[in-house]
Design an enzyme around this catalytic site. Sequence first.
Site, PDB file in Angstrom:
ATOM      1  N   HIS A 190       0.821  -1.212   0.000  1.00 35.74           N
ATOM      2  CA  HIS A 190       0.000   0.000   0.000  1.00 35.74           C
ATOM      3  C   HIS A 190       0.855   1.263   0.000  1.00 35.74           C
ATOM      4  O   HIS A 190       0.604   2.218  -0.714  1.00 35.74           O
ATOM      5  CB  HIS A 190      -0.830   0.050   1.293  1.00 35.74           C
ATOM      6  CG  HIS A 190      -2.146  -0.600   1.150  1.00 35.74           C
ATOM      7  ND1 HIS A 190      -2.479  -1.735   1.821  1.00 35.74           N
ATOM      8  CD2 HIS A 190      -3.205  -0.257   0.416  1.00 35.74           C
ATOM      9  CE1 HIS A 190      -3.705  -2.076   1.503  1.00 35.74           C
ATOM     10  NE2 HIS A 190      -4.170  -1.203   0.653  1.00 35.74           N
ATOM     11  N   CYS A 488       1.810  -4.710 -17.785  1.00 35.38           N
ATOM     12  CA  CYS A 488       0.791  -3.921 -17.082  1.00 35.38           C
ATOM     13  C   CYS A 488       0.942  -4.006 -15.570  1.00 35.38           C
ATOM     14  O   CYS A 488       0.110  -3.506 -14.834  1.00 35.38           O
ATOM     15  CB  CYS A 488      -0.611  -4.334 -17.503  1.00 35.38           C
ATOM     16  SG  CYS A 488      -0.997  -6.039 -17.067  1.00 35.38           S
TER      17      CYS A 488
HETATM   18  C1  PEP Z   1      -0.014  -8.204 -12.137  1.00 36.32           C
HETATM   19  O1  PEP Z   1      -0.080  -9.275 -11.518  1.00 36.32           O
HETATM   20  O2  PEP Z   1       1.069  -7.649 -12.450  1.00 36.32           O
HETATM   21  C2  PEP Z   1      -1.244  -7.512 -12.535  1.00 36.32           C
HETATM   22  C3  PEP Z   1      -1.210  -6.456 -13.312  1.00 36.32           C
HETATM   23  O3  PEP Z   1      -2.410  -7.991 -12.001  1.00 36.32           O
HETATM   24  P1  PEP Z   1      -2.898  -7.636 -10.502  1.00 36.32           P
HETATM   25  O4  PEP Z   1      -1.920  -6.682  -9.894  1.00 36.32           O
HETATM   26  O5  PEP Z   1      -4.269  -7.065 -10.638  1.00 36.32           O
HETATM   27  O6  PEP Z   1      -2.876  -8.998  -9.878  1.00 36.32           O
END
Ligand code: PEP
Length: 557
Positions: A190, A488
């Site tokens: 966080h 991402c």
């Molecule tokens: C990840 O795992 O990098 C991702 C983008 O998905 P989340 O953070 O929502 O698990």
Amino acid sequence: MVTPRTLTGTPVVPGVAHGPAVLVRAEVSPEAIAAFDTTELDETGALEAFDTAAAAVADGYEHRAATSSGAAAQVLTATAGLARDRGLRSAVRRQLRAGDDLLDALHAAVEHFAEMLTGMGGLMAERVTDLRDIERRVLARLVGEPEPGAPEPDEPSILLAEDLSPADTAGLDPARVLGLATRRGGPTSHTAIIARQLGIPCVVGVAGADEVEAGTDVLLDGASGELSIAPDPDRARTLAAEDAERRRALESWTGPGATADGRGVELLANVADASSAGSAASGPVEGVGLFRTELCFLNRSDEPAVEEQTDIYAAVLEPWSEGQHVVVRTLDAGSDKPLAFAGHDSEENPALGVRGLRLSFDNPGLLERQLDAVAAAAERTGTDTWVMAPMVATVAEAEAFGDAVHSRGLRAGVMIEVPAAALLAPRLLEHVDFLSIGTNDLTQYTMAADRMATDLAHLTDPWQPAVLTLVAATARAGQEAGKPVGVCGEAAADPVLACVLVGLGVTSLSMSDSAVRAVGAQLASVDHAACERAAQAALGTVDPTEARRVALAELRA
Ligand code: PEP
Ligand code: MG
């Protein structure tokens, strides 16, 4: 006289900050607690004292929520609600009736609530940190001490702490808090996420950060992860001034993403709902690289009907225009993001359990209905809509998902979050049109280190050479197939790592809105060949600290 020395940790938000150290006091002093006399308080008086203290604490959270925005404001408002929770008050009253004095009643009530939240798991379990923050603050008010937690420094300062609660971090004022270093915490904690949103240079996992004497002059480098104690004052002032200049220059970066020699890199936004999509669309991004659909339904007990889902998705697709696209991720429920209508109860290891695409194994209708809704929303808005699945581990899963999406006339992709998927990337690409690397989970599963574990920050670091090696293999598969491969996860929001990812061959980077300008400006300052050199250098190292150091050196050469 303080001995000059340098401590190091995991850098999470780049930027240089120079100023006096302010230490965050985590606990109420034992002397004040021992001196607190409850003998005068009957049950009514004790409950009134609790009400007054809890209301003042809730007011404090709300005041800080009003002066912040986005995720920060949401965390603070939710914590204020928890401080005013009638269930918490009833639990205190119950304990008082059972004969506890006020302080014992407060503690027992909080423990009872914490147990309940922990039992619920995932995001609810994370609220326990907020609950304990409420307890410390109410306790401080009861015994007549100032509330512990992050103080508002009188002059611009660097905050040093063992750890910060989400509510502490969310309330920070970037004008007064120039930088932040904590002994605990990882890059996806966080603290890291909110510090990034606020643009406060931040380093986590710094051993000894909370032992520096208050008032000591310190220099924090959020790109290298170094905290210099009693640095050379002239050099520190120069570095901080240069960084301030660099940050002012960011404001004028307007996109589109490209390296200095003109190699295009698509910069995209990570969004959670219509409001975040709306604000991202007004910034310098070319679309959405990750729409986390599960975040729309965290408080729902039943699966929303296809029509309602269609309206929600259409509102996210609406703000985008010709030439831009939106990647919708199907429900990534389970583990740290439990959904009441799509969960599997009491798994031994939820992160290795039925989450993401795996939910469709025994409930295929859930995925089918979501795809119907996404297709209807795409049709209604005319937005170029791509759909991807989280937590894919096998070629068969990619094939089935690709078929389901293609049959609805949309572009299909899968996330690379599991090492098995990275290793088989060329074969996955026989069935889908693009890949998107989720570095948060890819790091967790590659390093076998829980992404929420604060003690494993050095392992849950996407700069780990093993993680970069899997990113490289995935990007290479995309180049060979002539298909896009994006990132991402949080790694895309780190400007230096973003250059390395581009050097490894990824074609797009998707990140929180607030990180885009820093990443865009950094990419615009380096040639593609320098990104490739930085990537090769990082791949050859043995740990994240070394990887960062050699990559920075190549980019600055
Ligand atoms: C990840 O795992 O990098 C991702 C983008 O998905 P989340 O953070 O929502 O698990
Ligand atoms: Mg993930």
